[in-house]
Enzyme design. Structure first.
Site, PDB file in Angstrom:
ATOM      1  N   LYS A 190       0.046   4.269  -0.257  1.00 42.25           N
ATOM      2  CA  LYS A 190      -0.588   5.464   0.334  1.00 42.25           C
ATOM      3  C   LYS A 190      -0.363   6.663  -0.593  1.00 42.25           C
ATOM      4  O   LYS A 190      -0.374   6.498  -1.810  1.00 42.25           O
ATOM      5  CB  LYS A 190      -0.067   5.695   1.753  1.00 42.25           C
ATOM      6  N   ASN A 236       0.868  -1.183   0.000  1.00 43.57           N
ATOM      7  CA  ASN A 236       0.000   0.000   0.000  1.00 43.57           C
ATOM      8  C   ASN A 236       0.902   1.230   0.000  1.00 43.57           C
ATOM      9  O   ASN A 236       1.513   1.552   1.018  1.00 43.57           O
ATOM     10  CB  ASN A 236      -0.879  -0.044   1.257  1.00 43.57           C
ATOM     11  N   SER A 244       3.631  -1.988  10.314  1.00 39.42           N
ATOM     12  CA  SER A 244       5.082  -1.998  10.499  1.00 39.42           C
ATOM     13  C   SER A 244       5.735  -3.338  10.158  1.00 39.42           C
ATOM     14  O   SER A 244       6.702  -3.743  10.799  1.00 39.42           O
ATOM     15  CB  SER A 244       5.450  -1.560  11.927  1.00 39.42           C
ATOM     16  N   GLU A 299      -6.662   4.794   8.051  1.00 44.57           N
ATOM     17  CA  GLU A 299      -6.409   6.202   7.700  1.00 44.57           C
ATOM     18  C   GLU A 299      -7.632   6.812   7.008  1.00 44.57           C
ATOM     19  O   GLU A 299      -7.900   8.006   7.161  1.00 44.57           O
ATOM     20  CB  GLU A 299      -5.146   6.302   6.834  1.00 44.57           C
ATOM     21  N   HIS A 317      -9.352   1.174   5.243  1.00 46.54           N
ATOM     22  CA  HIS A 317      -8.071   1.399   5.927  1.00 46.54           C
ATOM     23  C   HIS A 317      -8.293   2.392   7.068  1.00 46.54           C
ATOM     24  O   HIS A 317      -9.079   3.335   6.941  1.00 46.54           O
ATOM     25  CB  HIS A 317      -7.036   1.932   4.943  1.00 46.54           C
ATOM     26  N   GLU A 349      -5.137  -4.909  10.960  1.00 45.21           N
ATOM     27  CA  GLU A 349      -4.114  -3.878  11.134  1.00 45.21           C
ATOM     28  C   GLU A 349      -4.393  -3.105  12.424  1.00 45.21           C
ATOM     29  O   GLU A 349      -5.195  -2.168  12.423  1.00 45.21           O
ATOM     30  CB  GLU A 349      -4.145  -2.896   9.959  1.00 45.21           C
ATOM     31  N   GLY A 401       2.741   2.353  10.707  1.00 42.81           N
ATOM     32  CA  GLY A 401       3.684   3.446  10.510  1.00 42.81           C
ATOM     33  C   GLY A 401       4.430   3.865  11.763  1.00 42.81           C
ATOM     34  O   GLY A 401       5.060   4.912  11.796  1.00 42.81           O
TER      35      GLY A 401
HETATM   36  P1  PGA Z   1       3.036   0.376   7.584  1.00 42.85           P
HETATM   37  O1  PGA Z   1       1.546   0.549   6.990  1.00 42.85           O
HETATM   38  O2  PGA Z   1       3.556  -0.940   7.026  1.00 42.85           O
HETATM   39  O3  PGA Z   1       3.796   1.556   7.056  1.00 42.85           O
HETATM   40  O4  PGA Z   1       2.920   0.339   9.053  1.00 42.85           O
HETATM   41  C1  PGA Z   1       0.685  -0.548   6.884  1.00 42.85           C
HETATM   42  C2  PGA Z   1      -0.630  -0.095   6.299  1.00 42.85           C
HETATM   43  O5  PGA Z   1      -1.106   0.983   6.662  1.00 42.85           O
HETATM   44  O6  PGA Z   1      -1.229  -0.797   5.473  1.00 42.85           O
END
Ligand code: PGA
Length: 240
Positions: free
Chosen positions: A10, A8, A199, A90, A88, A154, A160
């Site tokens: 983003k 992803n 992460s 976010e 997601h 997640e 992140g």
């Molecule tokens: P990250 O993001 O691997 O940077 O923690 C995972 C995600 O949001 O899908």
């Protein structure tokens, strides 16, 4: 079944980043490899992705209409997308998306021929209050359609941040999701891949991918560079 590793990107990446997708497509990663660049790159990415499946990071629930700035599932499919990440954290946070909207989007995606990758996961406050499984259960019930999709667990506090959930916590959440999917979809619920995200890096992928009921990974930051992403894929392939 091969593990499924989904990247992803983003709101990252430009034309120069397409070389990373070409590099991901160059060999056999030993897993099913999917990548979701920003929507602006889907068309060009699909042209260079070879066996790598290209997808989107969101879609609108409607087929068309007066929704300035939005993209329908059919538009994304026409551009070359074959899957779409939905719900997601976010988007739930930045755009106030609730379970009902995520479910409607998943229905629209399926109707357009896109596989939904539906994300669920608790916040840190919810985990500290002992409510992690309850929150995840509510999101599974509310945001997944009655169809075969891909589910991604997640934990919001692991995205992140460089912090990952412990293997026992991942196994507990994934077992719970497996049970809820079986209750919701019957036998088909056992075939739904459940990805872990938050992460995931080359250094922790083997441990996480070896956990029970973990069928692959949803990777943010470490999917931007082909070398890191392919190292995660190799770790996932070794655990299968
Ligand atoms: P990250 O993001 O691997 O940077 O923690 C995972 C995600 O949001 O899908």
């Amino acid at each position: 079944m091969r593990p499924l590793v989904v990247g992803n990107w983003k709101m990252n990446g430009d034309g120069a980043s397409l070389g990373e997708i070409e590099a991901m497509a160059a060999g056999d990663p030993g897993v099913a490899l999917w990548i979701a660049p920003p929507a602006t790159l889907i068309h060009r990415a699909a042209a260079v992705a070879g066996p790598v499946l290209v997808g989107a990071q969101d879609c609108h629930a409607a087929e068309s209409g007066a929704h300035t700035g939005d993209l329908s599932a059919a538009m994304l499919r026409e551009a070359g997308a074959r899957f779409v990440i939905l719900g997601h954290s976010e988007r739930r946070r930045d755009h106030g998306e609730d379970d009902a909207l995520v479910r409607a989007k998943a229905g629209a995606a399926l109707a357009a021929g896109l596989t939904p990758v539906v994300c669920v996961g608790e916040t840190e406050a919810e985990r500290e209050a002992g409510r992690a499984l309850e929150v995840v259960r509510g999101q599974i019930e509310g945001s997944l359609p009655e169809d075969e999709v891909v589910a991604a667990y997640e934990p919001v506090w692991a995205i992140g941040t460089g912090r990952t959930a412990s293997v026992p916590d991942v196994e507990e959440a994934h077992a719970h999701i497996r049970e809820r999917l079986a209750a919701k979809l019957g036998e088909a619920g056992r075939a739904v891949p459940i990805l872990y995200g938050g992460s995931v890096k080359p250094g922790n992928a083997a441990e996480l991918m070896g956990a029970a009921n973990v069928d692959g990974a949803l990777v943010g930051g470490a999917s931007l560079k082909a070398s890191d992403f392919l190292a995660i894929c190799a770790a996932a392939a070794n655990q299968s």
